[in-house]
Design a protein around this motif. Structure first.
Motif: not given
Length: 410
Positions: A49-58, A66-71
């Motif tokens: 939920s937190a990932y989707m609420e903060r704003g996901g990216a490719n 985007s950096w957070e997704t990679e992390e």
């Protein structure tokens, strides 16, 4: 497996699973369907939920999401590496174990020729059988089957040296039966595969929630499992030895990465799902002890195994004592996961599961559970397969007694 006494923080564990608060027919639900998919730990739900609420990216963007997704992906790989004792760079994610296995089988098949052989077993879930058979048919390979001993409910290893020979390229074996719980001794398969230069592919989907796994010590070349069986989201996981991964040539887009593990991860991944993997693995470590996460995971698994086996021992004992109930299981000295498959004389398994749900708020499943060859060999498919009851860390003694009493009332 023999029952042993243990102190287990069952109240603390249950508080971590929101689904356990569900009521059905004015009774609390007892979940015995974990072998088909466990309930999800709260921390994994919150991470998704937190990932989707903060704003996901490719990936590969020049901005924070985007950096957070990679992390998140990197942290998930590190967690899986500790869970399976592999390198993080050997870990790939996918839609599920089946999809990953089909992709891996097709990639490996490019290197095989007519006359080469593969080995599968009669005990396995079809996800570790059909991808290899389909590839074999496409490439003209011979398929050999390791049979099930119908008396012992274990694999018959009497002619393993003949089955795994100098022509063998792949040996595909499940670590534990998702239908009847038999834990497979991988050592003879690993030793024989190494002797003839074949790759050992292990399906750990059913084993991962219950058993410590050490891919390298167990001499496994390709290990597959799924997070949704160990309290996380629907994500498939492949842990492939680096020397094998380097040479693997999956079917992919020309613009997709050619380096591992990314080359196996076709298309955009389920990033929000991957965010739930780390918390799911941390669940095991959360009540374990040790200096490293790996040590805490193993310690946590040891506690879980003792708790689940105590409950499974009582369930097998209670069901076996009921007239008209047949439990399909290996002998007491054969290690088993806390998964109990049984039939009730004169009542279809699907009907039993319906009555368990409607009359007792007990959720269990019926069928062959994709271990269809095992069902054929043991002669249960024509009568609807089995009722399967699986224990989990959140299962209680009271729930086990509810199930035993419910079957008595049938």
């Amino acid at each position: 497996m023999k029952s042993t006494k243990t102190t287990f923080p069952i109240t603390e564990v249950r508080e971590q699973f929101p689904a356990l608060a569900r009521m059905y027919k004015d009774k609390p639900v007892a979940y015995f369907d974990g072998p088909g998919g466990s309930q999800v730990v709260r921390s994994a739900i919150e991470a998704i939920s937190a990932y989707m609420e903060r704003g996901g990216a490719n990936l590969h963007g020049s901005f924070p999401s985007s950096w957070e997704t990679e992390e998140i992906i990197s942290e998930a790989r590190l967690a899986v590496a500790d869970f399976l004792n592999v390198q993080a760079k050997e870990v790939a994610f996918g839609a599920n174990m089946t999809t990953l296995t089909i992709a891996i089988a097709n990639a490996l098949g490019k290197n095989f020729k007519t006359g080469d052989e593969i080995v599968v077993t009669e005990m396995d879930h079809r996800a570790n059988v059909d991808p290899w058979i389909m590839m074999a048919e496409d490439r003209g390979l011979t398929v050999r089957w390791v049979k099930v001993d119908t008396e012992t409910k274990t694999l018959d290893l009497s002619d393993l040296d003949k089955q795994i020979n100098d022509k063998t390229k792949i040996v595909a074996v499940g670590m534990a039966s998702n239908a009847i719980g038999t834990i497979v001794d991988l050592e003879p398969f690993a030793e024989r595969a190494k002797k003839v230069g074949a790759l050992l592919v292990a399906d750990a989907v059913h084993a991962a929630p219950h058993l410590p796994i050490d891919r390298n010590r167990q001499q496994i070349d390709i290990l597959l499992c799924s997070a949704y069986k160990f309290f996380g989201p629907h994500i498939g996981i492949a842990a492939i030895k680096e020397e094998v991964f380097k040479k693997l040539e999956p079917y992919k887009l020309t613009t997709s990465p050619s380096y591992y593990p990314d080359k196996l991860e076709t298309g955009t991944q389920n990033h929000e799902g991957i965010a739930g993997i780390l918390p799911a693995i941390e669940f095991f470590a959360g009540f374990g002890e040790g200096k490293t996460r790996r040590e805490r995971i193993l310690s946590g698994l040891e506690q879980i195994e003792a708790h689940e086996n105590n409950l499974a021992h009582r369930l097998r004992e209670g069901l076996s004592a009921i007239e008209g109930v047949t439990v399909t299981q290996a002998a007491a000295n054969v290690p088993k996961t806390p998964t109990v498959a049984f039939q009730v004389q004169g009542i279809e398994p699907a009907e039993i599961c319906k009555r368990l749900a409607e009359e007792h708020s007990i959720f269990a499943a019926a069928g062959h559970f994709y271990a269809s060859t095992l069902g054929d060999v043991l002669g249960v498919n024509d009568s609807g397969g089995w009722v399967r009851a699986g224990l989990a860390p959140y299962s209680t003694e009271e729930e086990v007694e509810r199930l035993i009493d419910a079957i008595k009332n049938l």
